[in-house]
Design an enzyme around this catalytic site. Structure first.
Site, PDB file in Angstrom:
ATOM      1  N   GLU A  44      14.301   9.653   1.024  1.00 11.49           N
ATOM      2  CA  GLU A  44      14.211   8.477   1.695  1.00 11.49           C
ATOM      3  C   GLU A  44      15.532   7.503   1.817  1.00 11.49           C
ATOM      4  O   GLU A  44      15.974   7.228   0.593  1.00 11.49           O
ATOM      5  CB  GLU A  44      13.088   7.661   0.543  1.00 11.49           C
ATOM      6  CG  GLU A  44      11.966   7.970   0.794  1.00 11.49           C
ATOM      7  CD  GLU A  44      10.800   7.464  -0.126  1.00 11.49           C
ATOM      8  OE1 GLU A  44      11.153   6.217  -0.667  1.00 11.49           O
ATOM      9  OE2 GLU A  44       9.904   7.671  -0.462  1.00 11.49           O
ATOM     10  N   ASP A  87      10.412  -4.789  -3.945  1.00 11.31           N
ATOM     11  CA  ASP A  87      11.306  -4.022  -4.961  1.00 11.31           C
ATOM     12  C   ASP A  87      11.531  -4.878  -6.099  1.00 11.31           C
ATOM     13  O   ASP A  87      11.635  -5.969  -6.165  1.00 11.31           O
ATOM     14  CB  ASP A  87      12.640  -3.747  -4.175  1.00 11.31           C
ATOM     15  CG  ASP A  87      12.485  -2.648  -2.956  1.00 11.31           C
ATOM     16  OD1 ASP A  87      12.389  -2.802  -1.875  1.00 11.31           O
ATOM     17  OD2 ASP A  87      12.133  -1.565  -3.529  1.00 11.31           O
TER      18      ASP A  87
HETATM   19  O1  LIG Z   1      11.732   2.635  -7.479  1.00  8.29           O
HETATM   20  P1  LIG Z   1      10.624   3.428  -8.071  1.00  8.29           P
HETATM   21  O2  LIG Z   1       9.644   2.747  -9.006  1.00  8.29           O
HETATM   22  O3  LIG Z   1      11.021   4.883  -8.538  1.00  8.29           O
HETATM   23  O4  LIG Z   1       9.567   3.569  -6.772  1.00  8.29           O
HETATM   24  C1  LIG Z   1       9.897   4.418  -5.465  1.00  8.29           C
HETATM   25  C2  LIG Z   1      10.441   3.399  -4.799  1.00  8.29           C
HETATM   26  O5  LIG Z   1      11.892   3.164  -5.248  1.00  8.29           O
HETATM   27  C3  LIG Z   1      10.697   3.768  -3.038  1.00  8.29           C
HETATM   28  O6  LIG Z   1       9.806   4.712  -2.626  1.00  8.29           O
HETATM   29  C4  LIG Z   1      10.670   2.426  -2.656  1.00  8.29           C
HETATM   30  C5  LIG Z   1      11.499   1.433  -2.380  1.00  8.29           C
HETATM   31  N1  LIG Z   1      11.212   0.393  -1.997  1.00  8.29           N
HETATM   32  C6  LIG Z   1       9.929   0.325  -1.860  1.00  8.29           C
HETATM   33  C7  LIG Z   1       9.047  -0.421  -1.433  1.00  8.29           C
HETATM   34  C8  LIG Z   1       7.581  -0.378  -1.455  1.00  8.29           C
HETATM   35  C9  LIG Z   1       7.356   1.058  -1.668  1.00  8.29           C
HETATM   36  C10 LIG Z   1       8.118   1.780  -2.156  1.00  8.29           C
HETATM   37  C11 LIG Z   1       9.553   1.886  -2.098  1.00  8.29           C
END
Ligand SMILES: O=P(O)(O)OC[C@@H](O)[C@@H](O)c1c[nH]c2ccccc12
Length: 268
Positions: free
Chosen positions: A49, A60
Site C-alpha cells: 500500500e 490515521d
Molecule cells: O497502521 P496499522 O494499524 O497497521 O493499520 C494499517 C493501516 O496503516 C493502513 O492500511 C492505513 C493507513 N491509513 C489508513 C486509513 C484508514 C484505513 C487504513 C489505513
C-alpha cells in the site's frame, strides 16, 4: 488480469497469506521510498500500500500522521507518489502496488486525469478510506475502466453494509480489525472473529485484515481466517526509528536492513 488477482491466486495455491505493508511515500524522501519498495519486496511483502501523505489524515494514528507531516515538509504530491511506483517498477519491483489516498487529493487532481495516470503507471489497486460506497459510483466506474481495483474497507460496525460493500468490491475486501484510527494495538475488536466470518460469507473475493497488527504472533492469529494481513504503523514506526541511519550515507544500508528485517520476521 489484474496483478492483485494473480498474486492472491498464486498465494492460495501455495496455502500462504499475503503480507501487505503500508508506508507513507516521501518519508523521508522520494528516492528512499523507491529503494524501500525494493527492500520490502526482498523482505517478503506480497503487495504494498503506497500511502499518499495528506494534511488531514482523519483515520490515521500519530505514527502515520507524523510520517505524513515529514513527507508534506518535502511537498510530496499525489503525482510524486504515482511516479515512485513507476520508478520502482523500472527498478525491477514486481509486486502489485495499491495506491492509498484520501479523496481530496484525487478530486483536486481531477478524476479523469487521475485514472489515466494511475492506469498508465501500473498501479493495480486503490484504497480511498473516506469515500463511502454511497458516493463512489463515478469513481468505481472509472476504476473499472482503468482495470484498477477499488478496494473497500469494512469495519466491525459495518453490519448490514458488509454485503452491499462486498458486492461492489474488486481485488479484495479490507476488514478493519478495530474501531478508531490506525496504530499498533495489543488486542482487537471483541467480535473480530465473527466479523471476519461474516465478511468471508459475504464475498468470494479474498479478504484482508488490518489495523493494529505489529508482530508475527498477531499475523499468525489472523492468517488462517484471511487471505492477507496489512501492517502499516508498525512498519512506518520502524522507518521513523531508522531515519537517522537513512540520513547517513555510511549507515543507510544498515537502516534499510533494519526495515527489511522487521518485515521479514512478520512473514515468519
Ligand atoms: O497502521 P496499522 O494499524 O497497521 O493499520 C494499517 C493501516 O496503516 C493502513 O492500511 C492505513 C493507513 N491509513 C489508513 C486509513 C484508514 C484505513 C487504513 C489505513
Amino acid at each position: 488480469m489484474n496483478l492483485i488477482d494473480n498474486v492472491f491466486a498464486k498465494l492460495k495455491s501455495e496455502g500462504r497469506t499475503a503480507l501487505i505493508p503500508f508506508l507513507t511515500i516521501g518519508d523521508p524522501d522520494l528516492a528512499t521510498s523507491v529503494t524501500m519498495l525494493k527492500t520490502l519486496e526482498d523482505a517478503g511483502a506480497d503487495m504494498i500500500e503506497l500511502g499518499v501523505p495528506y494534511s488531514d489524515p482523519l483515520a490515521d494514528g500519530p505514527v502515520i500522521q507524523r510520517a505524513s507531516e515529514r513527507a508534506l515538509r518535502n511537498r510530496i504530491t499525489l503525482v510524486d507518489c504515482i511516479h515512485v511506483a513507476e520508478q520502482a517498477r523500472e527498478a525491477g519491483v514486481k509486486l502489485p502496488f495499491i495506491l492509498f489516498t484520501y479523496f481530496n487529493p484525487v478530486l483536486q487532481y481531477g478524476l479523469d486525469r487521475f485514472f489515466e495516470l494511475v492506469r498508465s503507471k501500473g498501479i493495480s489497486g486503490l484504497i480511498i478510506p473516506d469515500l463511502p460506497i454511497e458516493e463512489d459510483e463515478e469513481v468505481r466506474a472509472l476504476a473499472e475502466a482503468a482495470d484498477v481495483h477499488l478496494i473497500p474497507l469494512v469495519a466491525p460496525t459495518s453490519k448490514d453494509r458488509v454485503v452491499r460493500i462486498s458486492r461492489k468490491a474488486r481485488g479484495f475486501v479490507y476488514c478493519v480489525s478495530s474501531l478508531g484510527v490506525t496504530g499498533v494495538r495489543a488486542d482487537f475488536h471483541s467480535g473480530i472473529d465473527d466479523f471476519l466470518a461474516t465478511v468471508r460469507e459475504a464475498t468470494d473475493l479474498p479478504i484482508a485484515v488490518g489495523f493494529g497488527i505489529s508482530s508475527r504472533e498477531q499475523v499468525e492469529r489472523f492468517e488462517k481466517q484471511v487471505d492477507g494481513v496489512v501492517v502499516g504503523s508498525a512498519i512506518v514506526r520502524t522507518i521513523e526509528d531508522a531515519l537517522p541511519l537513512l540520513a547517513d550515507a555510511a549507515r543507510r544500508e544498515e537502516g534499510l536492513r533494519k526495515i527489511g528485517d522487521f518485515v521479514s520476521q512478520l512473514r515468519g
